[in-house]
Design a protein around this motif. Structure first.
Motif, mmCIF file in Angstrom:
data_model
loop_
_atom_site.group_PDB
_atom_site.id
_atom_site.type_symbol
_atom_site.label_atom_id
_atom_site.label_comp_id
_atom_site.label_asym_id
_atom_site.label_seq_id
_atom_site.Cartn_x
_atom_site.Cartn_y
_atom_site.Cartn_z
ATOM 1 N N ASN A 639 0.661 -1.278 -0.046
ATOM 2 C CA ASN A 639 0.039 0.070 0.236
ATOM 3 C C ASN A 639 1.152 1.385 0.278
ATOM 4 O OD1 ASN A 639 1.348 -0.009 2.605
ATOM 5 N ND2 ASN A 639 -0.917 -0.337 3.855
ATOM 6 N N ASP A 640 1.863 1.241 -0.538
ATOM 7 C CA ASP A 640 3.274 2.103 -0.441
ATOM 8 C C ASP A 640 3.095 2.611 1.062
ATOM 9 O OD1 ASP A 640 3.618 2.295 -2.680
ATOM 10 O OD2 ASP A 640 2.000 3.592 -3.621
ATOM 11 N N GLY A 654 8.183 -7.618 -3.204
ATOM 12 C CA GLY A 654 9.166 -7.327 -4.144
ATOM 13 C C GLY A 654 8.442 -6.149 -4.701
ATOM 14 N N HIS A 655 8.796 -6.225 -6.163
ATOM 15 C CA HIS A 655 8.641 -4.848 -7.210
ATOM 16 C C HIS A 655 8.720 -4.720 -8.024
ATOM 17 C CE1 HIS A 655 9.181 -0.854 -7.847
ATOM 18 N NE2 HIS A 655 10.217 -0.971 -8.529
ATOM 19 N N PRO A 656 6.755 -4.886 -8.600
ATOM 20 C CA PRO A 656 6.261 -4.339 -7.936
ATOM 21 C C PRO A 656 5.416 -5.242 -6.563
ATOM 22 C CG PRO A 656 5.160 -4.041 -9.369
ATOM 23 C CD PRO A 656 6.713 -4.699 -10.150
ATOM 24 N N CYS A 657 4.502 -4.559 -6.090
ATOM 25 C CA CYS A 657 3.701 -4.779 -4.356
ATOM 26 C C CYS A 657 2.539 -6.262 -5.843
ATOM 27 C CB CYS A 657 3.057 -4.550 -4.218
ATOM 28 S SG CYS A 657 4.046 -3.559 -2.577
ATOM 29 N N HIS A 658 2.016 -5.552 -6.488
ATOM 30 C CA HIS A 658 1.471 -5.875 -7.599
ATOM 31 C C HIS A 658 1.539 -6.597 -8.805
ATOM 32 C CE1 HIS A 658 -1.237 -5.091 -4.226
ATOM 33 N NE2 HIS A 658 -0.878 -3.946 -4.626
ATOM 34 N N PRO A 659 2.316 -7.880 -8.820
ATOM 35 C CA PRO A 659 2.920 -7.782 -10.198
ATOM 36 C C PRO A 659 2.176 -8.554 -11.383
ATOM 37 C CG PRO A 659 3.146 -10.172 -8.577
ATOM 38 C CD PRO A 659 2.818 -9.052 -8.562
ATOM 39 N N PHE A 660 2.828 -8.854 -12.523
ATOM 40 C CA PHE A 660 1.869 -9.200 -13.563
ATOM 41 C C PHE A 660 1.734 -10.598 -13.660
ATOM 42 C CE2 PHE A 660 2.081 -4.772 -14.850
ATOM 43 C CZ PHE A 660 1.414 -4.670 -15.204
ATOM 44 N N VAL A 661 1.088 -11.323 -13.706
ATOM 45 C CA VAL A 661 1.375 -13.003 -13.769
ATOM 46 C C VAL A 661 0.476 -13.307 -15.435
ATOM 47 C CG1 VAL A 661 0.315 -15.017 -12.789
ATOM 48 C CG2 VAL A 661 0.712 -12.969 -11.209
ATOM 49 N N LEU A 662 1.100 -14.116 -16.084
ATOM 50 C CA LEU A 662 0.430 -14.407 -17.087
ATOM 51 C C LEU A 662 -0.744 -15.694 -16.989
ATOM 52 C CD1 LEU A 662 0.835 -14.103 -20.413
ATOM 53 C CD2 LEU A 662 2.377 -14.827 -20.698
ATOM 54 N N ARG A 663 -1.545 -16.244 -17.425
ATOM 55 C CA ARG A 663 -2.067 -16.826 -17.225
ATOM 56 C C ARG A 663 -3.399 -17.025 -18.131
ATOM 57 N NH1 ARG A 663 -4.332 -16.721 -10.791
ATOM 58 N NH2 ARG A 663 -2.365 -17.046 -9.427
ATOM 59 N N GLY A 664 -3.368 -18.682 -18.583
ATOM 60 C CA GLY A 664 -4.058 -18.202 -20.290
ATOM 61 C C GLY A 664 -4.270 -17.319 -21.306
#
Length: 720
Positions: A639-640, A654-664
């Protein structure tokens, strides 16, 4: 790192095995979906985790141990229960740390993190773990002593990390100063004493004292020549500066006009230095000739016309004031009387003056003045006779008598001080008296035989002394036969004391004042503090604590003293209190107001991050204490904010807090928000199209690496 099999394929394979009794089957390609309505095959549903159509659970399910495989193995209607799938996880350390979510492992027995650590980088000095080995800035000698600046600007410090990833020295060089000649690099340019020409040849002294040397530094920071000048000598006429004054042959007047020879032999020239180192004239004298009567020293022997007798003897013309005197001289071979080179003539007669001179040149002197007559100078005892003589200015006559010197005036009917008055210093005719006491006789002053005034009467006969206030025995003392007469006396004590003297009054002794009246004691008054016995009880200031200890002021201004009498008749303490200052927290009353450490509260803070709390800084027992109480830390969330209050926000996530995830086939946020592969979407304000696993926006490429979306060059792009 191995990647788990896509959920759709795994689910279809399980359905085939159940239907065919473990016989081989072809599951085919799973259909992509976003809702159950998109799955049209009988007995299918849309799996939200994989966005693929899969067989729906049915009553023919055979329960077994639940595995982490995206299936309901125990037939309880729930998938992968007991496995913490979707939970945030972290792998790697330092800058390699990456955050993802827990996913099923390939063997279905447990979970693994969906990301891999980022690639390490070369270690730089930046207080980060760049090479991901658990240590920051290793290989850099931080903390080691170092220096900055050169010469006099050099200062000491420690090696620290610089802004470019290398090390720098924390020392700040001093400011350069003007260069001085002192073997120090004062202007800090790396070269000491530049501009002073050190070592170059130089000369000290002038004239014959000059000595050669080299330029060196002097004690005052300037450059000087190390040669020792020679000692000056007496100046001689030789073309050299012998006395080292900077002037050659001074005192010999070289070049001045000069003459050699006398009389007709004299020849002019200029002054030059001779062979004997003295000044000489460069002219050569002429040859002498035969002496003639012409006023010239023809034979150059120093005598003019010496062959002709009477040369230079005096001669005259006229009488009295008209008399002119000259000298015999040769002119054109003849002897004549000359004055200033011209033949003499008598002077013009003038008006006769009284000066013992025949001014009118008639053979008579002072014939118009009555000289030799008897005359007088001075007055009184100073008068003297003389004769008439000429006055000094010649305008008339004066008396040559010298008056006598005046003496002190005596009473003798003579003007002794020669001021025109007789006996003016004496009170002739004034009243006088002789004798004392009752023997006094009166008269008027007259001159006596000794030059002073006298009173011409005799005193009366003395009698017997009585205590009556008179000098009956005429000895100058009144009532002296009565003891204590004239002694001081007093009545009363303290402020009531009245003083007088002992005197005879009506034949008896009494204490009287200056008017002869009896002395009486004064009236007492209330005692006040004034070093006086005001109430006339023989005690002074008895009602006051004089000499006892006392003090003035309070706090640090407190001063000790003793009680003394003040100017207003009351007792006061003989000390002044000190001057107070600003109150500080030190256990003392600094401002002397009677209160210790009454310092106004000052705002203060306690804790960091989300634990930060405000309070007041108060003075307690001589020390400043903040009454703020920090809030309790909480687990760190993305939440910074610094939730766990350790000074770092979102650490470990981690950096960033909400990483991108590749699914489907979709890019999905860890929080669950997804973007379609066939749609335009934005990263930091720019349109980005999804192309398989690579995102493009024309100028840059973006790839999903370790759960973090990055440019090909490594720039991390945070989700928007």
């Amino acid at each position: 790192m191995s990647h788990p099999m896509p959920y759709t394929i795994r689910r279809l394979m399980a359905a085939c095995l159940l239907a065919a009794g473990l016989a081989a089957c072809d599951p085919g390609d799973p259909k992509e979906c976003f809702s159950n309505e998109e799955c049209t095959a009988p007995g299918e549903m849309c799996d939200e985790a994989s966005n693929a159509c899969v067989p729906a659970p049915d009553a023919g399910c055979v329960p077994g141990d639940e595995l982490c495989n995206g299936q309901d193995d125990d037939c309880d209607g729930a998938t992968d229960e007991g496995f913490d799938t979707g939970a945030v996880c972290t792998v790697g350390q330092g800058i390699c740390e990456a955050s993802g979510v827990q996913v099923c492992a390939a063997d279905g027995v447990g979970v693994v993190c969906s990301v891999e650590p980022g690639p390490p980088e070369a270690e730089a000095c930046n207080r980060r773990d760049d090479d991901c080995d658990g240590a920051a800035d290793e290989g850099f000698a931080t903390g080691e002593p170092c220096t900055a600046g050169v010469g006099a600007c050099e200062t000491s410090g420690q090696t620290i990390c610089g802004p470019e990833g290398g090390t720098v020295c924390s020392a700040v060089p001093r400011q350069p100063a003007d260069e001085a000649c002192n073997a120090i690099d004062d202007d800090c340019d790396g070269t000491p004493d530049e501009g002073f020409d050190l070592g170059e040849a130089c000369t000290a002294g002038i004239g014959t004292c000059a000595a050669d040397g080299v330029t060196v530094c002097a004690d005052d920071g300037s450059a000087t020549c190390d040669a020792e000048p020679g000692q000056p000598a007496e100046e001689t006429c030789n073309g050299l500066d012998d006395d080292c004054s900077g002037v050659v042959d001074e005192g010999f007047d070289l070049g001045a006009d000069c003459t050699v020879g006398i009389g007709a032999c004299a020849v002019g020239g200029s002054t030059v230095c001779g062979d004997d180192e003295a000044a000489a004239c460069d002219a050569v004298a002429g040859e002498p000739g035969e002496e003639t009567c012409n006023g010239i020293d023809d034979d150059c022997d120093g005598t003019v016309d010496e062959a002709f007798p009477g040369q230079g003897e005096p001669c005259e013309d006229g009488v009295g004031a008209c008399l002119t005197v000259g000298a015999v001289a040769c002119v054109d071979g003849a002897r004549i009387c000359l004055l200033a080179g011209e033949p003499i003539a008598p002077g013009e007669p003038g008006v006769e003056a009284c000066n013992d001179i025949d001014d009118d040149c008639d053979g008579n002197t002072d014939e118009d003045f009555a000289l030799g007559e008897i005359c007088t100078e001075g007055v009184g005892a100073c008068a003297a006779e003389g004769l008439t003589v000429c006055a000094a200015d010649g305008d008339g006559t004066v008396c040559d008598a010298e008056p006598g010197a005046p003496a002190a005036e005596r009473c003798d009917d003579i003007d002794d001080d020669c001021d025109g008055e007789v006996d003016e210093d004496f009170p002739l005719g004034d009243d006088c008296a002789v004798g004392v006491g009752v023997c006094v006789a009166e008269s008027a002053f007259v001159c006596g035989d000794d030059g002073d005034v006298v009173c011409p009467v005799q005193p009366g006969e003395p009698g017997v002394e009585a205590c009556d206030g008179t000098d009956a025995d005429c000895d100058g003392i009144t009532d002296e036969t009565f003891a204590g007469q004239g002694d001081p006396c007093a009545e009363g004590v303290g402020a009531c004391l009245t003083e007088g003297v002992v005197a005879c009054v009506a034949g008896a002794q009494d204490c009287v004042d200056a008017e002869g009246a009896p002395v009486l004691a004064g009236q007492p008054s209330d005692e006040i503090c004034n070093d006086i016995d005001d109430d006339c009880d023989a005690s002074t200031d008895e009602d006051f604590p004089l000499g006892d200890a006392c003090e003035e002021g309070q706090g640090v201004c407190l001063a000790a003293g003793v009680w003394i009498c003040g100017g207003d008749g009351a007792a006061e303490c003989d000390t002044e209190p000190g001057v107070g200052g600003d109150e500080v927290c030190n256990g003392l009353d600094d401002d002397c107001n009677g209160e210790v450490d009454d310092v106004p509260p000052t705002p203060c803070l306690a804790g960091t991050g989300e634990c930060l709390a405000e309070g007041d800084l108060n003075c307690v027992d001589g020390e400043f204490v903040c009454d703020a109480v920090a809030d309790a830390p909480a687990p760190e969330v993305c939440n910074d904010l610094d939730d766990d209050c350790d000074g770092r926000p979102d650490e470990g996530l981690g950096h960033p807090c909400h990483p991108f995830v590749l699914r489907g086939g979709r890019v999905t946020w860890a929080a669950g928000t997804s973007l379609s592969a066939d749609r335009q979407w934005r990263l930091e304000g720019r349109g980005v199209a999804l192309d398989g696993r690579t995102l493009r926006d024309g100028a840059n490429q973006y790839r999903l690496t370790g759960g973090v979306l990055k440019t090909v060059g490594g720039l991390e792009m945070e989700g928007q």
